[in-house]
Design a protein around this motif. Structure first.
Motif, mmCIF file in Angstrom:
data_model
loop_
_atom_site.group_PDB
_atom_site.id
_atom_site.type_symbol
_atom_site.label_atom_id
_atom_site.label_comp_id
_atom_site.label_asym_id
_atom_site.label_seq_id
_atom_site.Cartn_x
_atom_site.Cartn_y
_atom_site.Cartn_z
ATOM 1 N N ARG A 36 -0.406 -4.994 36.305
ATOM 2 C CA ARG A 36 0.452 -6.128 36.661
ATOM 3 C C ARG A 36 1.492 -5.742 37.706
ATOM 4 N NH1 ARG A 36 0.140 -10.083 32.629
ATOM 5 N NH2 ARG A 36 -1.192 -9.423 30.929
ATOM 6 N N PHE A 162 -6.800 5.430 33.989
ATOM 7 C CA PHE A 162 -7.317 4.333 33.174
ATOM 8 C C PHE A 162 -6.486 4.206 31.887
ATOM 9 C CE2 PHE A 162 -10.862 3.124 30.073
ATOM 10 C CZ PHE A 162 -10.705 1.769 30.290
ATOM 11 N N LYS A 221 -17.879 -6.782 33.032
ATOM 12 C CA LYS A 221 -17.812 -6.620 31.576
ATOM 13 C C LYS A 221 -16.982 -5.405 31.195
ATOM 14 C CE LYS A 221 -21.033 -9.695 29.975
ATOM 15 N NZ LYS A 221 -20.571 -10.715 30.932
ATOM 16 N N SER A 222 -16.874 -4.473 32.133
ATOM 17 C CA SER A 222 -16.142 -3.238 31.811
ATOM 18 C C SER A 222 -15.202 -2.892 32.963
ATOM 19 C CB SER A 222 -17.120 -2.095 31.600
ATOM 20 O OG SER A 222 -17.758 -1.796 32.823
ATOM 21 N N PHE A 223 -14.384 -1.872 32.746
ATOM 22 C CA PHE A 223 -13.446 -1.462 33.784
ATOM 23 C C PHE A 223 -14.191 -0.869 34.979
ATOM 24 C CE2 PHE A 223 -10.102 1.260 35.617
ATOM 25 C CZ PHE A 223 -9.139 0.300 35.801
ATOM 26 N N THR A 226 -15.633 -3.524 36.997
ATOM 27 C CA THR A 226 -14.598 -4.199 37.790
ATOM 28 C C THR A 226 -14.380 -3.453 39.098
ATOM 29 O OG1 THR A 226 -13.546 -4.757 35.697
ATOM 30 C CG2 THR A 226 -12.272 -5.166 37.683
ATOM 31 N N SER B 88 -2.738 -6.674 27.220
ATOM 32 C CA SER B 88 -3.226 -7.834 27.941
ATOM 33 C C SER B 88 -4.675 -8.142 27.543
ATOM 34 C CB SER B 88 -3.143 -7.546 29.444
ATOM 35 O OG SER B 88 -4.051 -8.341 30.126
ATOM 36 N N ASP B 90 -6.770 -9.967 28.862
ATOM 37 C CA ASP B 90 -7.687 -10.084 29.991
ATOM 38 C C ASP B 90 -8.054 -8.734 30.583
ATOM 39 O OD1 ASP B 90 -7.968 -12.791 29.909
ATOM 40 O OD2 ASP B 90 -6.204 -13.172 31.148
ATOM 41 N N PHE B 91 -7.513 -7.669 30.015
ATOM 42 C CA PHE B 91 -7.805 -6.344 30.577
ATOM 43 C C PHE B 91 -9.312 -6.107 30.550
ATOM 44 C CE2 PHE B 91 -8.100 -1.925 31.270
ATOM 45 C CZ PHE B 91 -6.934 -1.535 31.889
ATOM 46 N N PRO B 92 -9.908 -5.823 31.715
ATOM 47 C CA PRO B 92 -11.360 -5.712 31.750
ATOM 48 C C PRO B 92 -11.851 -4.358 31.249
ATOM 49 C CG PRO B 92 -10.450 -5.414 33.946
ATOM 50 C CD PRO B 92 -9.298 -5.595 33.034
ATOM 51 N N ALA B 93 -11.938 -4.193 29.922
ATOM 52 C CA ALA B 93 -12.445 -2.920 29.402
ATOM 53 C C ALA B 93 -13.287 -3.189 28.165
ATOM 54 C CB ALA B 93 -11.293 -1.987 29.058
ATOM 55 N N THR B 94 -14.345 -2.400 27.992
ATOM 56 C CA THR B 94 -15.163 -2.547 26.793
ATOM 57 C C THR B 94 -14.544 -1.731 25.662
ATOM 58 O OG1 THR B 94 -16.476 -0.650 27.432
ATOM 59 C CG2 THR B 94 -17.297 -2.805 28.107
ATOM 60 N N GLU B 97 -15.000 1.862 26.267
ATOM 61 C CA GLU B 97 -14.069 2.434 27.251
ATOM 62 C C GLU B 97 -12.696 2.686 26.629
ATOM 63 O OE1 GLU B 97 -15.237 1.126 31.773
ATOM 64 O OE2 GLU B 97 -14.510 -0.468 30.488
ATOM 65 N N VAL B 98 -12.275 1.753 25.760
ATOM 66 C CA VAL B 98 -10.967 1.928 25.108
ATOM 67 C C VAL B 98 -10.989 3.183 24.232
ATOM 68 C CG1 VAL B 98 -9.331 0.924 23.471
ATOM 69 C CG2 VAL B 98 -10.394 -0.524 25.191
ATOM 70 N N ASN B 137 -16.166 -6.848 25.356
ATOM 71 C CA ASN B 137 -14.855 -6.749 25.991
ATOM 72 C C ASN B 137 -13.779 -6.738 24.920
ATOM 73 O OD1 ASN B 137 -12.489 -7.508 27.608
ATOM 74 N ND2 ASN B 137 -14.052 -7.660 29.189
ATOM 75 N N ILE B 138 -12.809 -5.852 25.060
ATOM 76 C CA ILE B 138 -11.784 -5.690 24.024
ATOM 77 C C ILE B 138 -11.032 -7.000 23.773
ATOM 78 C CG2 ILE B 138 -10.101 -4.727 25.683
ATOM 79 C CD1 ILE B 138 -10.306 -3.520 22.099
#
Lengths: 281, 250
Positions: A36, A162, A221-223, A226, B88, B90-94, B97-98, B137-138
């Protein structure tokens, strides 16, 4: 443009630089957006403008100086990055205040330097909106070195960056040295912004860091996805934007950002239609 | 059993406001500790001090027999924060990945996503019963599921001590019981020492084997059963008057 690309070195340099920033800006942009901090690139680009104006002034007054406005732009950008990061520590609960502070100082200094150098000229115009014929071979080398540095750092520190972007507290507890990584990251951002300015210009550089990411986030779908989608969107915008800018004699900053915005709108629309289709079964 | 954490005479202030006063306790290996106290009792502060997120002002803390200032956490202590619930969406992570974030310090400088790390991630996801959500997605998961993912992230690096700050906030009541069972499993089967921070003494006492009541200073530290057997009046005295309002449900 292809023929011209083969014949004119300066166009080739622009095109290569475009390809590099089309990769670097969305790559760093992904981390910036999820933290952000999208406005940080605006803050830094205006500080870079101050550096560029300072360089133009120096060039005018002391013609022998080896430093070009591009170099002074990079220097100011990195300096601005360090100031922003320090301010973020000073105003812990209002971290975003660091951005308007540096942005306004950047614009203020730019106005003063431009006035001292006797006003707006074509050079400044190219720095504000980008240009298809502005990258010298020396500039291209600087951009290349920046790219190598950024890619090496991101490869080594991907996990740390990350983790810090997602949850700073957890990352710190797990032993990640947050402070030094934040500094490194913002300095990389400063370098990439300075490098991108030749192509997209001061006013639009932040768009190249955020628009492709905003588009990618709707699909990924994933970081990791993205990041990859952002780069694909970034490169597409840069390539189409540079070619149309060249043919219609429009500064490429404008065309690149318009293409990126069209891609965003199309993606949002297609996703909406697709979801409605799935929903209806 | 050795002591993992020793807190000795710690006093802490924010500006002029004293939040902790002369706090001392030890955390023994293998325990499931409930750290309870009302809002503003200094629970989060003592956690931050133990995690090295804040500097000790007065007194001392040792972690794994080292002064906390010299203790470099290489995965011994892990953490599930209250804030994990307010990331957040909307954070784009599976989910996968987390969980991988928990391996950051373990991974060496050259760290391709090797099979071994993948295996550890899947093992942690399986442990919290979230294996089939690995690629979700988380942000799409429910509060309770997200919290399980954060537990998986916290245990993937095989910690000795796990600190959880109000982990049931944002988890539906029906899932809270399952959540406590999961924690008991981690404690019994993996031998992870747990510190569970909560303002809700009611549910916590039935699951933990060591109870620590904090309200600026330590008001009670010992067996939760002994505490339960006391009369409300005795408990109020131990607790300090500000905790009278909390009732015990069974």
């Amino acid at each position: 443009m292809l023929e011209a690309l083969l014949n004119f070195e300066i166009l080739r340099n622009t095109f290569y630089t475009g390809l590099i920033v089309g990769l670097l800006a969305p790559l760093l942009g992904t981390f910036i957006v999820v933290r952000r901090l999208s406005l940080i690139s605006d803050g830094l680009s205006h500080v870079t403008l101050a550096g560029i104006s300072f360089g133009l002034l120096m060039q005018k007054k002391y013609t022998l100086l080896m430093l070009t406005p591009f170099h002074t732009g990079i220097f100011f950008s990195v300096l601005g990055a360090i100031v922003i990061e320090n301010l973020r520590h000073v105003y812990k609960s209002f971290q975003e205040i660091a951005i308007p502070i540096t942005l306004s100082i950047g614009v203020g200094l730019s106005v003063v330097f431009i006035a001292l150098a006797d006003g707006i000229n074509t050079d400044i115009y190219a720095y504000l909106f980008g240009s298809v014929a502005a990258v010298s071979r020396a500039d291209l080398y600087v951009v290349l070195v920046t790219a190598v540095f950024v890619i090496i750092v991101i490869t080594f520190l991907y996990k740390e960056l990350f983790a810090l972007s997602f949850d700073e507290e957890f990352a710190t507890v797990s032993g990640i040295r947050a402070k030094i990584i934040h500094y490194l990251f913002i300095i990389m951002t400063a370098l990439v912004i300075a490098a991108s300015i030749r192509i997209v210009g001061v006013l639009l550089v932040s768009a190249l860091m955020t628009l492709p990411v905003a588009t990618a986030m709707r699909l990924a779908k994933s970081f990791k996805q993205t990041i990859i989608f952002s780069i694909i969107y970034g490169e597409t915008s840069v390539i189409i934007g540079l070619i149309t800018g060249y043919y219609f004699e429009i500064p490429p900053g404008g065309t690149i950002v318009i293409i990126a915005a069209i891609l965003l709108a199309l993606t949002l629309l297609i996703k909406k239609w697709y979801s409605a289709y799935i929903y209806r079964g | 059993m050795s002591h993992l954490i020793e807190v000795n005479n710690v006093t802490h202030r924010y500006d002029h406001h004293k939040v902790l006063e002369d706090v001392s306790f030890t955390i023994t290996e293998g325990d499931f500790v409930g750290l309870v106290g009302p809002n503003g009792s200094g629970k989060t502060t003592i956690i931050k001090l133990m995690l090295g997120l804040e500097k000790v002002q007065k007194g001392s803390i040792t972690a794994f027999n080292k002064p906390i200032e010299k203790f470099h956490n290489k995965g011994h202590i892990s953490f599930v924060s209250q804030k994990a619930n307010s990331f957040s969406r909307d954070f784009p992570a599976t989910a996968k990945e987390v969980v991988s974030m928990g391996l950051t310090t373990k991974a060496s400088v050259w760290r391709p996503t090797t099979k071994k790390y993948e295996y550890l991630i899947f093992e942690a996801l399986d442990r919290v019963n979230m294996l089939k959500y690995a690629n979700h997605n988380i942000g799409d998961l429910s509060g309770g599921q997200q919290q399980r993912i954060f537990i998986a992230r916290a245990i993937v690096n095989n910690p000795k001590l796990l600190i959880l700050d109000e982990p049931t906030v944002g988890v539906d009541t029906e899932n809270v019981e399952q959540f406590y069972q999961l924690l008991s499993q981690l404690n019994r089967e993996l031998g992870i020492t747990l510190i569970l921070v909560s303002h809700d003494i009611g549910t916590i006492t039935t699951h933990v084997n060591d109870l620590l009541c904090l309200n600026k200073s330590v008001h009670y530290h010992g067996n939760p059963n002994d505490f339960e057997n006391m009369t409300d009046e005795q408990r109020s005295i131990i607790y300090g008057h500000t905790m009278n309002t909390i009732t015990h449900h069974h």
